[in-house]
Design an enzyme around this catalytic site. Structure first.
Site, PDB file in Angstrom:
ATOM      1  N   HIS A  46       0.838  -1.200   0.000  1.00  0.00           N
ATOM      2  CA  HIS A  46       0.000   0.000   0.000  1.00  0.00           C
ATOM      3  C   HIS A  46       0.878   1.257   0.000  1.00  0.00           C
ATOM      4  O   HIS A  46       0.700   2.161  -0.817  1.00  0.00           O
ATOM      5  CB  HIS A  46      -0.922  -0.027   1.220  1.00  0.00           C
ATOM      6  N   GLU A  47       1.824   1.288   0.900  1.00  0.00           N
ATOM      7  CA  GLU A  47       2.660   2.479   1.040  1.00  0.00           C
ATOM      8  C   GLU A  47       3.630   2.642  -0.128  1.00  0.00           C
ATOM      9  O   GLU A  47       3.968   3.761  -0.505  1.00  0.00           O
ATOM     10  CB  GLU A  47       3.389   2.471   2.381  1.00  0.00           C
ATOM     11  N   HIS A  86       1.958   4.605  -2.761  1.00  0.00           N
ATOM     12  CA  HIS A  86       2.047   6.041  -2.472  1.00  0.00           C
ATOM     13  C   HIS A  86       3.423   6.584  -2.860  1.00  0.00           C
ATOM     14  O   HIS A  86       3.530   7.653  -3.473  1.00  0.00           O
ATOM     15  CB  HIS A  86       1.804   6.331  -0.988  1.00  0.00           C
TER      16      HIS A  86
END
Length: 190
Positions: free
Chosen positions: A91-92, A95
Site C-alpha cells: 500500500h505504502e 504512495h
C-alpha cells in the site's frame, strides 16, 4: 498515508516487537510484487533501498504510513502477522511510486491524496474479499470498489486540508474513474 484505523487488528494481535516487525519487513521485500515495484521506482529515478522501510512503535491506530522524503514506516505495535506487513508495504509503496512519478503531487490537495489512496487500496490487494471478510464486511457483488472507496474516504478525511467526510467523499468521487483505472506500473491490478 495509510490512515484507516487498525484498532481491531491491534486488539486481536497485540502487535509485534520492533525486531520481529523488521524481520517481517525484510521478508516482505523478497516478494516478487514488491521487487517489481521497487524496480519500476528505480527506473523512474527514485531508488528505494532497504533502509527506506522502518519498523516503529506508533502508539496510534494506524498500521503504517508513507512519509514523503523519508520512507515507509510499519507500526510494529499494530501489526500481528506477515500478511499485514506485506499489505502495509505494498500500500505504502504505491504512495511512494505516485510521489515519484508525479512531479507536482501535493499531499495536501484532496484530489491528489484521494487518487493515490484509490490506487493504493486497489493495487495492493487491500480490498480482497478475504480481507474484507476478516474486517466484518461481506458482499458478493461490488465489494472491492465499495471497499476501495470506503478506505480512500477514511484516509482522505484525516488529511487536515480535506477534513470531514463530505470533502473526502467529494474528492474520491471526482477522481474515481481516472485513478481506479490507472494501474501503473502494473499492466493490470495484481
Amino acid at each position: 498515508m495509510e490512515e484507516e484505523l487498525a484498532s481491531s487488528r491491534s486488539a486481536t494481535h497485540g502487535g509485534t516487537t520492533l525486531k520481529e516487525c523488521q524481520r517481517m519487513i525484510h521478508k516482505s521485500l523478497q516478494s516478487p510484487t514488491v521487487k517489481s515495484l521497487r524496480e519500476h521506482m528505480d527506473k523512474a529515478g527514485c531508488p528505494v533501498r532497504d533502509n527506506f522501510f522502518m519498523a516503529v512503535n506508533c502508539n496510534q491506530g494506524t498500521a503504517g504510513g508513507y512519509i514523503q522524503g523519508e520512507g515507509i514506516v510499519v507500526c510494529s505495535d499494530q501489526i500481528g502477522s506477515q500478511d499485514e506487513v506485506n499489505q502495509v508495504i505494498m500500500h505504502e509503496l504505491i504512495h511512494a511510486f505516485d510521489d515519484c512519478r508525479a512531479a507536482n503531487l501535493d499531499w495536501l490537495n484532496c484530489a491528489h491524496h484521494a487518487c493515490s489512496e484509490i490506487r493504493a487500496n486497489h493495487l495492493s490487494g487491500d480490498c480482497h474479499y478475504k480481507r474484507e471478510l476478516l474486517r466484518g464486511f461481506w458482499k458478493v457483488k461490488g465489494h472491492e470498489q465499495e471497499c476501495i472507496k470506503r478506505r480512500a474516504m477514511t484516509s482522505v478525511s484525516y488529511n487536515p486540508s480535506c477534513s470531514g467526510a463530505a470533502a473526502a467523499k467529494e474528492a474520491v468521487e471526482a477522481v474515481w474513474d481516472v485513478c481506479y483505472n490507472d494501474t501503473e506500473p502494473f499492466e493490470r491490478a495484481p
